[in-house]
Design an enzyme around this catalytic site. Structure first.
Site, mmCIF file in Angstrom:
data_model
loop_
_atom_site.group_PDB
_atom_site.id
_atom_site.type_symbol
_atom_site.label_atom_id
_atom_site.label_comp_id
_atom_site.label_asym_id
_atom_site.label_seq_id
_atom_site.Cartn_x
_atom_site.Cartn_y
_atom_site.Cartn_z
ATOM 1 N N ASP A 140 0.760 -1.123 0.200
ATOM 2 C CA ASP A 140 -0.449 0.113 0.062
ATOM 3 C C ASP A 140 0.609 1.173 0.224
ATOM 4 O O ASP A 140 0.360 2.375 -0.258
ATOM 5 C CB ASP A 140 -0.692 0.003 1.518
ATOM 6 C CG ASP A 140 -2.129 -0.863 1.310
ATOM 7 O OD1 ASP A 140 -2.255 -1.499 -0.325
ATOM 8 O OD2 ASP A 140 -2.395 -0.983 1.966
ATOM 9 N N LYS A 169 -5.987 -3.554 -7.149
ATOM 10 C CA LYS A 169 -6.457 -2.434 -6.038
ATOM 11 C C LYS A 169 -7.842 -1.691 -6.421
ATOM 12 O O LYS A 169 -8.223 -1.724 -7.823
ATOM 13 C CB LYS A 169 -5.228 -1.862 -5.416
ATOM 14 C CG LYS A 169 -4.212 -2.289 -4.950
ATOM 15 C CD LYS A 169 -4.709 -3.085 -3.129
ATOM 16 C CE LYS A 169 -3.335 -4.370 -2.540
ATOM 17 N NZ LYS A 169 -3.879 -4.189 -1.154
ATOM 18 N N ARG A 211 -2.390 0.224 -9.390
ATOM 19 C CA ARG A 211 -1.386 1.448 -9.161
ATOM 20 C C ARG A 211 -0.885 1.280 -9.894
ATOM 21 O O ARG A 211 0.020 2.465 -9.738
ATOM 22 C CB ARG A 211 -1.411 1.282 -7.030
ATOM 23 C CG ARG A 211 -2.542 1.828 -6.765
ATOM 24 C CD ARG A 211 -2.151 0.915 -5.157
ATOM 25 N NE ARG A 211 -3.689 1.877 -4.191
ATOM 26 C CZ ARG A 211 -3.787 1.468 -3.360
ATOM 27 N NH1 ARG A 211 -3.368 0.415 -2.706
ATOM 28 N NH2 ARG A 211 -4.900 1.142 -2.421
ATOM 29 N N ARG A 239 -4.999 6.243 -2.004
ATOM 30 C CA ARG A 239 -4.018 5.958 -1.860
ATOM 31 C C ARG A 239 -2.731 7.615 -2.434
ATOM 32 O O ARG A 239 -2.163 7.662 -2.552
ATOM 33 C CB ARG A 239 -3.120 4.866 -1.387
ATOM 34 C CG ARG A 239 -3.559 3.902 -0.635
ATOM 35 C CD ARG A 239 -3.069 3.188 0.447
ATOM 36 N NE ARG A 239 -3.726 2.648 1.446
ATOM 37 C CZ ARG A 239 -3.686 2.805 2.791
ATOM 38 N NH1 ARG A 239 -3.217 4.074 3.283
ATOM 39 N NH2 ARG A 239 -4.138 1.933 3.484
ATOM 40 N N LYS A 271 -12.155 6.355 2.719
ATOM 41 C CA LYS A 271 -12.107 5.092 2.626
ATOM 42 C C LYS A 271 -11.648 4.687 3.758
ATOM 43 O O LYS A 271 -11.774 3.900 4.432
ATOM 44 C CB LYS A 271 -12.118 4.889 0.927
ATOM 45 C CG LYS A 271 -11.841 3.176 1.342
ATOM 46 C CD LYS A 271 -11.387 2.554 0.423
ATOM 47 C CE LYS A 271 -11.412 1.317 0.080
ATOM 48 N NZ LYS A 271 -10.976 -0.209 -1.044
#
Length: 220
Positions: free
Chosen positions: A111, A138, A142, A183, A208
């Site tokens: 992450d 994800k 990503r 993210r 989130k």
């Protein structure tokens, strides 16, 4: 590991053989106690990254390098990049320094790849990130998304089968598409501390995992 650690903290015994076999005897009772919940290392990463990028100093309280959270090892990566790391009872501190590229397998903290990628864009030399092929599945792809948005900053980046190769330089500001991925929004916000003119589109996607991220970030 985190689950078993908490079970043990509350008096539940178990037997394990690595990650192949787990046995928990029945008839056990949880024992009440005062329990201090650790800080979330994933959310902390953006503030450590802010210190790394600006030469500042950030301490996250109630967290140490001994934590079972995989992402708590991120300061060690920052240490390899040139930051000073200090773990004390007061918390886990990162002091920024001159950043240099690293080669790192991020399989245990996938992450935080967007966070590392943003820092790599400002570091001297190349950063090679491996071990994260599953990031393509994800909230966004990503690897593709991070590469695309770094490209908008004028950064040379290449996708590989399981990661990214990023050439550090002098990124400029741009409007960042978050790809509806919290993210990406938080990682590229860090870039705005160094590159003027950054704009994060769809900033509310941080809800989130960190709904009040922007309020905390503004306090820096």
């Amino acid at each position: 590991d985190l689950t078993l650690e908490v079970l043990s903290d509350f008096g539940v015994s178990y037997y394990r053989e690595g990650y192949r076999y787990f046995q928990l005897p029945g008839g056990q009772c949880y024992l009440p106690q005062d329990y201090a919940i650790e800080a979330d290392a994933s959310s902390a990463s953006y503030f450590w990254a802010a210190a790394a990028l600006t030469g500042g100093r950030v301490t996250i309280t109630n967290l140490s390098l001994e934590s079972s959270q995989g992402d708590a090892a991120f300061p060690e990566v920052l240490g390899r990049m040139g930051c000073a790391i200090e773990s004390t009872p007061a918390g886990l501190t990162v002091q920024g320094g001159s950043l240099r590229g690293v080669e790192v397998d991020m399989a245990t903290m996938p992450d935080l790849v967007p966070t590392l990628a943003v820092l790599a864009a400002f570091a001297a030399g190349d950063t090679i990130i491996t071990g994260v092929a599953h990031l393509r599945h994800k909230e966004s792809d990503r690897l593709q998304a991070v590469a695309a948005e770094l490209g908008k900053l004028g950064v040379s980046v290449r996708e590989t089968a399981d990661g990214l190769i990023i050439q550090g330089g002098e990124p400029h500001g741009a409007a960042i598409d978050t790809h509806q991925d919290h993210r990406l929004a938080m990682s590229f916000a860090v870039a705005g501390l160094k590159a003027p003119g950054m704009m994060i589109l769809d900033p509310d996607c941080v809800a989130k995992s960190f709904p009040d991220f922007w309020q905390f970030f503004d306090r820096l």
